[in-house]
Design a protein around this motif. Structure first.
Motif, PDB file in Angstrom:
ATOM      1  N   LYS A  95      95.296  83.981 -33.272  1.00 40.48           N
ATOM      2  CA  LYS A  95      96.588  84.658 -33.167  1.00 40.48           C
ATOM      3  C   LYS A  95      97.753  83.724 -33.465  1.00 40.48           C
ATOM      4  O   LYS A  95      98.669  84.071 -34.217  1.00 40.48           O
ATOM      5  CB  LYS A  95      96.746  85.262 -31.773  1.00 40.48           C
ATOM      6  CG  LYS A  95      98.074  85.988 -31.558  1.00 40.48           C
ATOM      7  CD  LYS A  95      98.181  86.527 -30.138  1.00 40.48           C
ATOM      8  CE  LYS A  95      99.508  87.246 -29.921  1.00 40.48           C
ATOM      9  NZ  LYS A  95      99.634  87.752 -28.518  1.00 40.48           N
ATOM     10  N   GLU A  99     100.665  84.159 -36.321  1.00 41.14           N
ATOM     11  CA  GLU A  99     102.086  84.175 -35.947  1.00 41.14           C
ATOM     12  C   GLU A  99     102.861  83.146 -36.756  1.00 41.14           C
ATOM     13  O   GLU A  99     103.975  83.414 -37.238  1.00 41.14           O
ATOM     14  CB  GLU A  99     102.232  83.899 -34.449  1.00 41.14           C
ATOM     15  CG  GLU A  99     101.773  85.027 -33.554  1.00 41.14           C
ATOM     16  CD  GLU A  99     101.844  84.671 -32.078  1.00 41.14           C
ATOM     17  OE1 GLU A  99     102.094  85.569 -31.262  1.00 41.14           O
ATOM     18  OE2 GLU A  99     101.640  83.472 -31.746  1.00 41.14           O
ATOM     19  N   TRP A 130      92.291  88.573 -35.744  1.00 35.20           N
ATOM     20  CA  TRP A 130      93.674  89.052 -35.688  1.00 35.20           C
ATOM     21  C   TRP A 130      94.133  89.454 -37.082  1.00 35.20           C
ATOM     22  O   TRP A 130      94.573  88.631 -37.875  1.00 35.20           O
ATOM     23  CB  TRP A 130      94.593  87.978 -35.107  1.00 35.20           C
ATOM     24  CG  TRP A 130      94.555  87.977 -33.614  1.00 35.20           C
ATOM     25  CD1 TRP A 130      93.676  87.298 -32.819  1.00 35.20           C
ATOM     26  CD2 TRP A 130      95.407  88.725 -32.740  1.00 35.20           C
ATOM     27  NE1 TRP A 130      93.927  87.575 -31.501  1.00 35.20           N
ATOM     28  CE2 TRP A 130      94.979  88.439 -31.417  1.00 35.20           C
ATOM     29  CE3 TRP A 130      96.484  89.589 -32.940  1.00 35.20           C
ATOM     30  CZ2 TRP A 130      95.606  89.017 -30.303  1.00 35.20           C
ATOM     31  CZ3 TRP A 130      97.101  90.158 -31.835  1.00 35.20           C
ATOM     32  CH2 TRP A 130      96.670  89.870 -30.531  1.00 35.20           C
ATOM     33  N   LEU A 135      98.548  92.108 -35.187  1.00 31.98           N
ATOM     34  CA  LEU A 135      99.631  91.276 -34.671  1.00 31.98           C
ATOM     35  C   LEU A 135     100.927  92.066 -34.596  1.00 31.98           C
ATOM     36  O   LEU A 135     101.684  91.960 -33.618  1.00 31.98           O
ATOM     37  CB  LEU A 135      99.810  90.045 -35.563  1.00 31.98           C
ATOM     38  CG  LEU A 135     100.841  89.012 -35.111  1.00 31.98           C
ATOM     39  CD1 LEU A 135     100.494  88.458 -33.740  1.00 31.98           C
ATOM     40  CD2 LEU A 135     100.950  87.881 -36.121  1.00 31.98           C
ATOM     41  N   ASP A 138     100.744  94.306 -31.646  1.00 36.88           N
ATOM     42  CA  ASP A 138     100.870  93.522 -30.423  1.00 36.88           C
ATOM     43  C   ASP A 138     102.323  93.179 -30.123  1.00 36.88           C
ATOM     44  O   ASP A 138     102.725  93.103 -28.960  1.00 36.88           O
ATOM     45  CB  ASP A 138     100.043  92.237 -30.563  1.00 36.88           C
ATOM     46  CG  ASP A 138     100.031  91.400 -29.300  1.00 36.88           C
ATOM     47  OD1 ASP A 138      99.405  91.834 -28.308  1.00 36.88           O
ATOM     48  OD2 ASP A 138     100.656  90.313 -29.287  1.00 36.88           O
TER      49      ASP A 138
END
Length: 338
Positions: A95, A99, A130, A135, A138
């Motif tokens: 993750k 990001e 992911w 993402l 989320d």
């Protein structure tokens, strides 16, 4: 699918940043129609203190270095391409890495393309995949106009001959352009009808993927069991049809020429075809991609031949973890062809 997308979002003079090592056909996808240029993002070379598979994760330092390199070459850093799960390393970026790449692309006003063609082929129990869309969910946000997701049936569903791929984007201009380009490469009505029948049966899909991924993981474990006693380090694979082999202990010397010679020996002497690291723009000589998703008798024979080949090879226990600049680095001139 990818070459059409790059035709829509880039042009000659643009740079596409791509973490190394990477699937070499990406170069064709980027250059064929769009005329853009790939600039490799160093991974291992910018974090020599990191061990394990994490050293292949893209970092802010590596991304900024690649962007600066593109600018120095007179190129416009336009796109960041991520292969998630990665080909050839066969790992899922966690993750925090996803990001990072999204934040980097947003900071510099770049398109982010997430190629997730192995996204349903996660076979390691410890893997946490992911997707860029996961993402976004989320974070409670949309992908926006600069993020595009690619998938196809060729890998996870063993259907490369159907030539069926798909893209998700929220950029209406890109979608309009893609629709026109796809007029020249449409999927036949018969294929669409057949696939609609298959994917309507969600129970069968779940069962197929469960069995396929279980078998892939079993096969990967057999690769490790076969080759590690012969001095080959097998990078822990999490997804896909292949794994990344560290064969540096089999090199006569730590150079690109030695890797190319070893590749030829695999082919001429062992009668086994592995993909050499230099063809995937890796940063160090001695790495090979091994595809293990084949018939059982073929796989067993291939492992036997590699074990026999490696039985008399010199063992080099520790080798330095340094990067090469592809062309005139410390490991010699980087090969231009396989």
């Amino acid at each position: 699918m990818l070459d059409n997308l790059f035709c829509c979002i880039s042009e000659p003079g643009d740079a596409v940043l791509l973490p190394r090592p990477y699937y070499a056909v990406f170069e064709f996808d980027v250059q064929c129609k769009a005329g853009s240029t790939i600039v490799g993002v160093e991974t291992v070379g910018v974090q020599p203190e990191v061990k394990g598979v994490e050293r292949y994760y893209p970092t802010l330092k590596g991304l900024e270095k690649a962007r600066d390199s593109a600018l120095q070459q007179g190129l416009n850093p336009k796109v960041l391409l991520i292969c998630q799960p990665n080909n050839p390393i066969s790992v899922c970026y966690p993750k925090h890495v996803m990001e990072l790449v999204w934040e980097f692309a947003e900071k510099h006003g770049m398109h982010l393309v997430s190629d997730e063609i192995y996204g349903a082929g996660i076979h390691a129990k410890q893997a946490d995949f992911w997707s860029i869309s996961r993402l976004a969910a989320d974070k409670g946000r949309t992908l926006g106009d600069y993020v595009h997701v690619i998938y196809a049936l060729s890998k996870d569903f063993a259907s490369s001959g159907l030539r069926c791929g798909m893209m998700y984007s929220e950029n209406q201009q890109v979608l309009k352009s893609m629709r026109k380009l796809n007029d020249l490469c449409q999927i036949s009505s018969h294929t669409q009808w057949g696939l609609s029948r298959v994917f309507s049966d969600t129970e069968w899909i779940e069962d197929f993927l469960s069995k396929a991924n279980s078998r892939l993981n079993d096969r990967f474990k057999l690769v490790k069991k076969s080759l590690e006693p012969e001095g080959v380090k097998v990078i822990e694979a999490e997804a896909g049809l292949f794994c990344w082999l560290d064969c540096r202990s089999w090199l006569e010397e730590n150079t690109w020429d030695a890797e190319k010679k070893l590749y030829q020996q695999f082919f001429d002497e062992a009668k086994v075809l592995l993909t050499p690291g230099y063809s995937m723009r890796t940063e160090q000589p001695g790495y090979f991609r091994c595809c293990f998703a084949t018939h059982e008798e073929v796989f067993n024979e291939g492992m036997k031949r590699l074990k026999d080949f490696g039985a008399d090879k010199l063992r080099i226990e520790e080798l330095e973890e340094e990067s090469d600049d592809w062309q005139t680095g410390k490991y010699g001139k980087f090969p231009t062809t396989t």
